[in-house]
Design an enzyme around this catalytic site. Structure first.
Site, PDB file in Angstrom:
ATOM      1  N   ARG A  68       0.713  -1.195  -0.409  1.00  0.00           N
ATOM      2  CA  ARG A  68       0.347  -0.040   0.062  1.00  0.00           C
ATOM      3  C   ARG A  68       1.004   1.544  -0.274  1.00  0.00           C
ATOM      4  NH1 ARG A  68      -4.516  -2.774   4.129  1.00  0.00           N
ATOM      5  NH2 ARG A  68      -5.427  -3.085   2.494  1.00  0.00           N
ATOM      6  N   HIS A  83      -0.438  -4.666  12.451  1.00  0.00           N
ATOM      7  CA  HIS A  83      -1.210  -4.841  11.403  1.00  0.00           C
ATOM      8  C   HIS A  83      -2.079  -3.914  12.118  1.00  0.00           C
ATOM      9  CE1 HIS A  83      -2.557  -4.708   7.809  1.00  0.00           C
ATOM     10  NE2 HIS A  83      -3.484  -5.584   8.401  1.00  0.00           N
TER      11      HIS A  83
END
Ligand code: APR
Length: 320
Positions: free
Chosen positions: A151, A175
């Site tokens: 990303r 995460h």
């Protein structure tokens, strides 16, 4: 002999994994789900594309763990995805119960498999999966870092108008909102982000905005989709890890790996670069961090620890 990959959870990510693994002929695929029809339907649908796409693997859909027996790799996506406004952490209670069932199924039928966990909240669920299954820590790993890094790379590629393959980067930590993108370990066309800021090729504010967008990358997609969460990129990242194990590529991949003293932490899973080869996680790679990065990494680790404490409150067995 062809390898066998079982996908526990045949939802959005599970189905996409099955398709990617089949078209690459990486392994035979077993799609497992408590909703049997979903697993069977997707397996049959993908199998019917073999003649068009010209690949040759076996696909099975099932709700019986016996069909997953002796898998080389298991990828776990079983769980409930985040709904709009729901934090990853809200999912904890529901997904812990599911993961316990899954871990018991794996331990019984594929104790030698390399297990990749994708279910959120990732760092805690992967830790629970390892504890519940009793598999070695080197054989149970979480997928997050590749997705977070990809990303970050994508947003940078848009900003610098260059293909993502010209960007190298690394994202550490849990995460979630505390993940730690590392601008000092990120290069665009060979130049570090630090240097690019100095040369005014990007402002510090712009870079911070990109880092912030990376941290919230999952939530941005949930908001668009309204129903469900990201699945194409998470599945692609899961396949990269499976491939490194099956083909013994020994790639250094950022993932949620078990720490046993590395980076000064013990007895927990966190996002770090790890070498994945035929032995599973063969080594956690320790890169030199600057003070600020160390601090951010610690914040992220503390968030994981806190959530694990919450998990132990739900199921005291996890403290063993
Ligand atoms: N055993 C096997 N499968 C289960 C179980 C169980 N005990 N409980 C639920 N499932 C299945 C559901 O039936 C569903 O098909 O898990 C599947 C999950 O699929 P989706 O809801 O489509 O979710 P997906 O988008 O694939 O995401 C899965 O990955 O990124 C994370 O946050 C995400 O935790 C979520 C997971």
């Amino acid at each position: 002999m062809r390898k066998k990959i079982s996908l526990i959870g045949a939802g959005q990510i599970g189905g996409t994994l099955a398709h990617l693994i089949s078209t690459e002929e990486l392994a035979d695929v077993v799609l497992f789900d408590v909703v049997e029809g979903m697993a069977k339907g997707k397996a049959l649908d993908i199998a019917q594309s073999t003649s068009v796409d010209g690949f040759d693997v076996n696909l099975v859909g099932t709700s019986n763990y016996d069909d997953t027996k002796n898998s080389d790799v298991i990828i776990v996506t079983a769980g409930v995805p985040r709904k709009p406004g729901m934090s990853r952490d809200d999912l904890l209670g529901i997904n812990l119960k599911i993961i316990k069932q899954v871990a018991e199924g794996i331990a019984k039928t594929s104790p030698n498999a390399f297990v990749i966990c994708i279910t959120n909240p990732l760092d805690v669920i992967v830790m629970a999966l390892q504890k519940y299954s009793g598999l070695p820590t080197s054989k149970v790993v979480g997928m997050a870092g590749i997705l977070d890094s990809s990303r970050f790379k994508y947003f940078l590629s848009q900003e610098f108008k260059t293909p993502t393959k010209n960007i190298n980067t690394l994202v550490l930590g849990g995460h979630g909102d505390t993940m730690v993108p590392l601008p000092n370990h990120t290069t665009v066309n060979g130049k570090s982000l630090k240097q690019l800021v100095t040369e005014n090729k990007i402002t510090k504010e712009k870079l911070d905005a990109i880092i912030n967008r990376t941290r919230k990358g999952g939530a941005e997609i949930i908001k668009f989709l309204e129903k469900g969460s990201a699945f194409y990129a998470p599945a692609a990242a899961g396949v990269e890890m499976a491939k490194s194990y099956i083909k013994n590529l020994k790639k250094t991949l950022p993932c949620a790996a078990y720490l046993n003293g590395e980076y000064g932490f013990k007895n927990l899973y966190a996002g770090v670069p790890a070498i994945i080869g035929s032995q599973g996680v063969e080594k956690v790679v320790e890169i030199k961090l600057e003070e600020k990065e160390k601090e951010n990494f610690k914040v992220s680790i503390n968030a994981v620890k806190e959530l694990f404490e919450a998990a132990i409150k739900i199921d005291p067995d996890l403290s063993n």
